[in-house]
Scaffold this motif. Structure first.
Motif, PDB file in Angstrom:
ATOM      1  N   TRP A 103      -8.768   1.227   4.909  1.00  0.00           N
ATOM      2  CA  TRP A 103     -10.050   1.089   5.600  1.00  0.00           C
ATOM      3  C   TRP A 103     -11.260   0.396   4.868  1.00  0.00           C
ATOM      4  O   TRP A 103     -12.177  -0.392   5.512  1.00  0.00           O
ATOM      5  N   ALA A 104     -11.132   0.500   3.449  1.00  0.00           N
ATOM      6  CA  ALA A 104     -12.147  -0.095   2.821  1.00  0.00           C
ATOM      7  C   ALA A 104     -12.074  -1.665   2.700  1.00  0.00           C
ATOM      8  O   ALA A 104     -13.073  -2.288   2.852  1.00  0.00           O
ATOM      9  N   ARG A 105     -10.785  -2.030   2.566  1.00  0.00           N
ATOM     10  CA  ARG A 105     -10.490  -3.322   2.513  1.00  0.00           C
ATOM     11  C   ARG A 105     -10.650  -4.038   3.783  1.00  0.00           C
ATOM     12  O   ARG A 105     -11.118  -5.367   3.917  1.00  0.00           O
ATOM     13  N   PHE A 147      -1.806  -5.721   2.724  1.00  0.00           N
ATOM     14  CA  PHE A 147      -2.138  -6.369   1.299  1.00  0.00           C
ATOM     15  C   PHE A 147      -2.129  -5.636   0.259  1.00  0.00           C
ATOM     16  O   PHE A 147      -1.891  -5.938  -0.886  1.00  0.00           O
ATOM     17  N   GLY A 148      -2.747  -4.320   0.414  1.00  0.00           N
ATOM     18  CA  GLY A 148      -2.678  -3.356  -0.847  1.00  0.00           C
ATOM     19  C   GLY A 148      -1.076  -2.880  -1.140  1.00  0.00           C
ATOM     20  O   GLY A 148      -0.951  -2.870  -2.443  1.00  0.00           O
ATOM     21  N   ALA A 159      -6.238   8.523  11.197  1.00  0.00           N
ATOM     22  CA  ALA A 159      -6.170   9.638  10.205  1.00  0.00           C
ATOM     23  C   ALA A 159      -4.920   9.418   9.247  1.00  0.00           C
ATOM     24  O   ALA A 159      -4.940   9.774   7.988  1.00  0.00           O
ATOM     25  N   GLY A 160      -3.877   8.586   9.594  1.00  0.00           N
ATOM     26  CA  GLY A 160      -2.937   8.432   8.796  1.00  0.00           C
ATOM     27  C   GLY A 160      -2.960   7.050   7.937  1.00  0.00           C
ATOM     28  O   GLY A 160      -1.984   7.076   7.140  1.00  0.00           O
ATOM     29  N   LYS A 195      -6.728  -5.110  12.148  1.00  0.00           N
ATOM     30  CA  LYS A 195      -7.335  -5.259  10.688  1.00  0.00           C
ATOM     31  C   LYS A 195      -6.869  -4.145   9.705  1.00  0.00           C
ATOM     32  O   LYS A 195      -6.815  -4.741   8.484  1.00  0.00           O
ATOM     33  N   VAL A 196      -6.883  -3.004   9.899  1.00  0.00           N
ATOM     34  CA  VAL A 196      -6.710  -1.907   8.962  1.00  0.00           C
ATOM     35  C   VAL A 196      -5.147  -2.285   8.586  1.00  0.00           C
ATOM     36  O   VAL A 196      -4.852  -1.952   7.292  1.00  0.00           O
TER      37      VAL A 196
END
Length: 86
Positions: free
Chosen positions: A37-39, A81-82, A30-31, A74-75
């Protein structure tokens, strides 16, 4: 066969672990920002719901382990990266 104090302690610790591990996974999921998540091409809502439902039917710790060992890295990497791109 009777259950003594050592066995009761083990059962209690396993029950606590069975609740704490999924709660940790749910809180972590949730945090994390939706963009990470999309990436990572993962579904945030799905993983939160899976862990919550799994916790209610006594196998949430398995789903939490999958989340924490496979999906979370992964997330987390996508989140990193973001931040580097921002």
């Amino acid at each position: 066969m009777s259950i003594g104090p050592p066995e009761m302690l083990i059962i209690l610790l396993l029950a606590i672990l069975g609740l704490v591990f999924p709660i940790w996974g749910i809180a972590d999921a949730a945090g994390r920002p939706d963009s990470a998540w999309a990436r990572a091409e993962q579904n945030k809502t799905l993983w939160i719901v899976l862990q919550a439902v799994g916790m209610l039917v006594c196998f949430g710790w398995i789903l939490a382990a999958v989340y924490l060992l496979v999906i979370r890295p992964k997330v987390k990497q996508a989140q990193g990266f973001g931040e580097a791109a921002a």
